[in-house]
Motif scaffolding. Structure first.
Motif, PDB file in Angstrom:
ATOM      1  N   ASP A 107       0.828  -1.215   0.000  1.00  0.00           N
ATOM      2  CA  ASP A 107       0.000   0.000   0.000  1.00  0.00           C
ATOM      3  C   ASP A 107       0.855   1.253   0.000  1.00  0.00           C
ATOM      4  N   SER A 108       1.919   1.254   0.833  1.00  0.00           N
ATOM      5  CA  SER A 108       2.803   2.424   0.901  1.00  0.00           C
ATOM      6  C   SER A 108       3.502   2.661  -0.435  1.00  0.00           C
ATOM      7  N   LYS A 109       3.994   1.577  -1.044  1.00  0.00           N
ATOM      8  CA  LYS A 109       4.671   1.724  -2.330  1.00  0.00           C
ATOM      9  C   LYS A 109       3.695   2.212  -3.412  1.00  0.00           C
ATOM     10  N   THR A 110       2.501   1.625  -3.410  1.00  0.00           N
ATOM     11  CA  THR A 110       1.493   2.033  -4.401  1.00  0.00           C
ATOM     12  C   THR A 110       1.144   3.509  -4.257  1.00  0.00           C
ATOM     13  N   LYS A 111       1.013   3.949  -2.995  1.00  0.00           N
ATOM     14  CA  LYS A 111       0.694   5.362  -2.753  1.00  0.00           C
ATOM     15  C   LYS A 111       1.803   6.260  -3.277  1.00  0.00           C
ATOM     16  N   GLY A 112       3.058   5.869  -3.018  1.00  0.00           N
ATOM     17  CA  GLY A 112       4.185   6.682  -3.484  1.00  0.00           C
ATOM     18  C   GLY A 112       4.226   6.799  -4.997  1.00  0.00           C
ATOM     19  N   PHE A 113       4.048   5.671  -5.693  1.00  0.00           N
ATOM     20  CA  PHE A 113       4.063   5.706  -7.158  1.00  0.00           C
ATOM     21  C   PHE A 113       2.889   6.511  -7.704  1.00  0.00           C
ATOM     22  N   SER A 114       1.738   6.424  -7.039  1.00  0.00           N
ATOM     23  CA  SER A 114       0.568   7.175  -7.507  1.00  0.00           C
ATOM     24  C   SER A 114       0.765   8.680  -7.358  1.00  0.00           C
ATOM     25  N   LEU A 115       1.629   9.076  -6.402  1.00  0.00           N
ATOM     26  CA  LEU A 115       1.914  10.500  -6.204  1.00  0.00           C
ATOM     27  C   LEU A 115       2.971  11.023  -7.179  1.00  0.00           C
ATOM     28  N   GLY A 116       3.635  10.114  -7.895  1.00  0.00           N
ATOM     29  CA  GLY A 116       4.605  10.545  -8.900  1.00  0.00           C
ATOM     30  C   GLY A 116       6.035  10.141  -8.634  1.00  0.00           C
ATOM     31  N   ALA A 117       6.296   9.377  -7.569  1.00  0.00           N
ATOM     32  CA  ALA A 117       7.653   8.921  -7.316  1.00  0.00           C
ATOM     33  C   ALA A 117       8.089   7.954  -8.407  1.00  0.00           C
ATOM     34  N   VAL A 118       9.419   7.869  -8.639  1.00  0.00           N
ATOM     35  CA  VAL A 118       9.925   6.982  -9.687  1.00  0.00           C
ATOM     36  C   VAL A 118      10.508   5.692  -9.122  1.00  0.00           C
TER      37      VAL A 118
END
Length: 435
Positions: A107-118
């Motif tokens: 969930d944490s990783k998915t949230k980060g990628f959804s915010l634009g992290a690479v």
């Protein structure tokens, strides 16, 4: 300056590498800062640090980095919120962000990628992994920027090619359209004009016979007398002559317009030929005559011709006429706009056209209006393709760009604009008389 391994969190860290740009490390833990600093320093990267999200955002606004290593769990605004704010800002949204975190759940990783992290770098850190991921994303960023530049260059080249095609197609289509209209006008007008003389002769003969009847029959019947008085025969005979003269005047004007249309649309795209530029100017003005008339509160636009003695110029007459059309139409637009805003430099809207020959054996044509003028910043962009200050649907931004191309590239001439706000605008055209 080398890396300080026991850093003051407010300290800015720099290495002595020659790499362009730097990496921003955002973390509130001194140990994490020390490990990441050592990893980046060993690989020769420049870097700076921020100890919380607010400080990171401020630094990025002041001096954008090439890449950001961003801790997720921080006091104040956490890494997720910091990322969201950076990606919401147009100036920083393109900067790659790699999260550094001990959170390993999906969930944490998915949230980060959804915010634009690479990417994510898990804690505890491995220096080799940090360096590898940083290098990969910097290479990707620079490759993307290079591709975007190449795409931009090719887009500009394609745009210029398209504008040339649009110009050629526009001139060809316009020429065919105007020539067709002129032909359609000319046929019925020629028929009317050729028959006016016969009509005039017939009416004169009928009038003569009626007058003979009046002389021979001094006492016509009451029925004829009543009909004659009801018609007002004397007035009708005189009015018919005036009507015929109006027909002749109207057909003359239409024949001149038809001739002007044919002159304006001369098909000469393949070779240059001698042309009378004054005739081209006059033909263009005649076509625009309806726009020179008074409209609403705006009085009729006065056209002042100050023509010098010009020889025929070797050119593409149809294309030169297109230049005249674009510049004169823009001058009329400027005068309309000036009247709307009550910013005329004089009470009477005026277009002045001046022609002469200079010492370089070139023809100079100056077309000036007394409208509001053009600000310097807009003057610098007037000849750019697709640049326009007119509302949507009122202009394509191609007219002056095409005019510039015709004068400079097709005729080895010069097209310039000179304007002062509140003092009107002058376009000057200079083309050689012979190639």
């Amino acid at each position: 300056m080398g890396v300080i391994h026991s850093p003051n969190p407010q300290q800015i860290y720099m290495t002595t590498t020659s790499e362009t740009g730097f990496i921003l490390i955002v973390d509130d833990n001194p140990t994490n800062l020390s490990v990441l600093s050592a990893a980046l320093s060993s690989a020769g990267f420049k870097f700076r640090v921020a100890v919380n999200g607010e400080s990171a955002i401020t630094q990025v606004e002041r001096n954008p980095p090439e890449l950001i290593l961003l801790d997720v769990q921080m006091p104040g605004i956490d890494g997720f919120e910091t990322c969201r704010r950076l990606k919401a800002n147009q100036d920083s949204q393109h900067i790659p962000i790699i999260f550094t975190t001990a959170l390993a759940d999906i969930d944490s990783k998915t949230k980060g990628f959804s915010l634009g992290a690479v990417d994510y770098i898990p804690k505890p850190f491995s220096q080799e992994e940090v360096i590898a991921r940083v290098r990969v994303h910097l290479q990707l960023k620079r490759l993307t920027e290079s591709l975007e530049r190449q795409l931009s260059d090719r887009t500009i080249a394609l745009q210029q090619a398209q504008i040339q095609l649009v110009q050629q197609e526009k001139l060809s289509t316009l020429g065919e359209l105007i020539a067709g209209v002129a032909h359609e006008i000319n046929n019925p007008i020629s028929f009317i004009f050729s028959n006016i003389e016969h009509l005039e002769e017939h009416i004169a003969s009928i009038t003569e016979i009626l007058q003979l009847y009046q002389q021979e029959y001094l006492h016509p019947s009451a029925k004829i007398t009543d009909a004659s008085e009801e018609l007002d025969l004397e007035f009708a005979l005189k009015d018919i002559v005036k009507i015929i003269n109006s027909f002749k005047l109207g057909t003359d004007r239409l024949r001149n317009l038809s001739l002007s249309l044919r002159n304006f649309s001369r098909a000469d795209v393949d070779t240059k030929q001698p042309a009378d530029l004054h005739q081209g100017l006059d033909s263009t003005l005649l076509i625009l005559q309806h726009r020179l008339k008074s409209v609403g509160d705006r009085p009729r636009i006065e056209v002042v011709r100050s023509y010098g003695q010009l020889p025929e110029v070797n050119c593409y007459p149809g294309q030169i006429n297109q230049v005249f059309m674009n510049i004169l139409a823009n001058a009329i637009d400027a005068l309309d706009e000036a009247m709307i805003h009550s910013k005329m430099s004089a009470s009477i809207p005026q277009i002045q056209i001046t022609t002469d020959i200079d010492a370089q054996n070139c023809v100079n044509i100056r077309i000036a209006d007394n409208g509001m003028g053009i600000p310097d910043l807009i003057q610098e962009r007037l000849f750019e393709p697709l640049f326009t200050t007119k509302p949507v649907g009122k202009g394509t931004g191609l007219g002056l760009s095409i005019a510039h191309q015709i004068i400079v590239e097709k005729h080895n001439g010069i097209l310039k604009v000179n304007s002062q706000p509140g003092q009107g605008t002058e376009f000057s055209i200079k083309i050689p008389i012979r190639d």
